[in-house]
Design an enzyme around this catalytic site. Structure first.
Site, mmCIF file in Angstrom:
data_model
loop_
_atom_site.group_PDB
_atom_site.id
_atom_site.type_symbol
_atom_site.label_atom_id
_atom_site.label_comp_id
_atom_site.label_asym_id
_atom_site.label_seq_id
_atom_site.Cartn_x
_atom_site.Cartn_y
_atom_site.Cartn_z
ATOM 1 C CE1 TYR A 122 0.525 1.731 4.286
ATOM 2 C CE2 TYR A 122 0.840 -0.639 4.509
ATOM 3 C CZ TYR A 122 0.987 0.647 5.008
ATOM 4 O OH TYR A 122 1.614 0.853 6.215
ATOM 5 C CB CYS A 123 1.847 3.881 -1.598
ATOM 6 S SG CYS A 123 1.010 3.762 -3.188
ATOM 7 C CB THR A 124 -0.059 8.422 -0.493
ATOM 8 O OG1 THR A 124 1.131 8.473 0.287
ATOM 9 C CG2 THR A 124 -0.983 9.560 -0.085
#
Length: 343
Positions: free
Chosen positions: A198-200
């Site tokens: 996951y990331c922003t």
């Protein structure tokens, strides 16, 4: 034909205040083959400048990465414009949870070598051969699976203020640093584990998922829309929220609160705090976490040296900065020996 900003950030802020109209902060990205990035850049700037769109947009042969502020009353016009571009039609827009009229104060559309710097020179690497996108519900299901390894693809200063429970949070400064580290650490699990990332907003995960598939990982997943979309789905669908703390964002807000937990500390006194600031000394501009009390005591500076410099007349500060190579520490992001409580 205007291809630049005529107003300064200060002038733009004043106009926004006087207008008093709602603006939406949003982001989107798309990996696509763009033959002439410069021409596409000019096309976007002219159209978006007319719509009073502000933000930071990167264009490259591999696609587009956009973080924007759009007048609410012009959102439909903006969306229709995106839909007129074949690879942006019905593109998912990550609309911010918290809106700020001044999240962006200029329109910057820049041509880059890549929309996400990865340091890769592998010509056989296909960024469009991505992993499986999962929504918040499926993401939570995967996290409950003991065969899942969850990896935060963001940098240390982002995960420091908020992350998913049980996630591996690499202590890295850049996305390119994390790729090889994670590959080495997880090389024994290419066949048997679910690699979930996951990331922003999803853009780094998408490239990372394609990279790890290229490197032989068999079960690769990414959180679609990143933390931004996850928080929205959790609230709308009444799902369990497995994220704790704040989501770091790359605009003037520097963060969106997802949960009430404060999991980080003021880098100067150690008090619980998750507010990022930039050192007020323009020759430093170091990004770090600072509580209100330290901000008042230190005049929003990271050290006594910077505080003394910041108190000087502007012309004296400017003279001190002249000719000093690499004086700006903006890319160090909290890495400084003067920050006693940076973990």
């Amino acid at each position: 034909m205007q291809l630049y900003n005529k107003l300064s950030a200060k002038e733009r802020a004043t106009l926004i205040e006087e207008a008093g109209e709602d603006r939406l902060t949003l982001s989107f990205y798309a990996y696509a083959k763009i033959g002439n990035p410069k021409l596409f850049r000019n096309y976007l700037f002219i159209a978006w400048d007319a719509m009073e769109v502000l933000g930071r947009i990167y264009i490259a042969h591999e696609g587009i990465n956009a973080q924007l502020s759009v007048p609410a009353k012009k959102f439909d016009e903006f969306k229709n414009f995106l839909d007129s571009i074949y690879f942006l039609e019905n593109i998912r827009l990550n609309i911010a949870i918290e809106h700020d009229l001044k999240s962006f104060l200029k329109l910057k559309v820049k041509v880059r070598d890549k929309i996400v710097a990865d340091g890769l020179e592998d010509e056989s690497f296909d960024v469009t051969n991505k992993g499986v996108h999962v929504d918040a519900d499926k993401f939570n299901e995967l996290l409950n699976d003991p065969n899942t390894i969850l990896v935060d693809m963001r940098n240390h200063y982002e995960s420091e203020i908020g992350h998913f429970k049980g996630a591996i949070t690499p202590d890295v400064d850049t996305f390119r640093d994390s790729l090889s580290i994670i590959e080495e650490d997880l090389k024994e699990h290419k066949e048997d584990k679910n690699l979930v990332m996951y990331c922003t907003g999803g853009i780094r995960c998408e490239k990372a998922s394609a990279y790890y598939k290229h490197k032989g990982f068999k079960k690769v997943f990414q959180l679609e829309g990143g933390i931004i979309e996850y928080a929205r789905q959790v609230e709308n669908l009444s799902l369990e929220n497995k994220f704790v703390g704040k989501n770091f964002v790359f605009d003037h807000r520097r963060g969106e609160r997802i949960t009430d937990e404060v999991i980080s500390n003021c880098h100067q006194c150690g008090k619980a705090c998750d507010t990022h600031v930039n050192c007020a000394n323009e020759a430093c501009h170091l990004l770090f976490i600072q509580c209100e009390e330290c901000s008042k005591t230190m005049d929003t500076c990271c050290s006594n040296t910077c505080k003394e410099i910041n108190a000087l007349p502007f012309e004296e500060q400017k003279a001190l900065r002249k000719g000093i190579p690499n004086s700006n520490k903006i890319f160090k992001k909290g890495r400084s020996e003067v920050l006693k409580y940076k973990h």
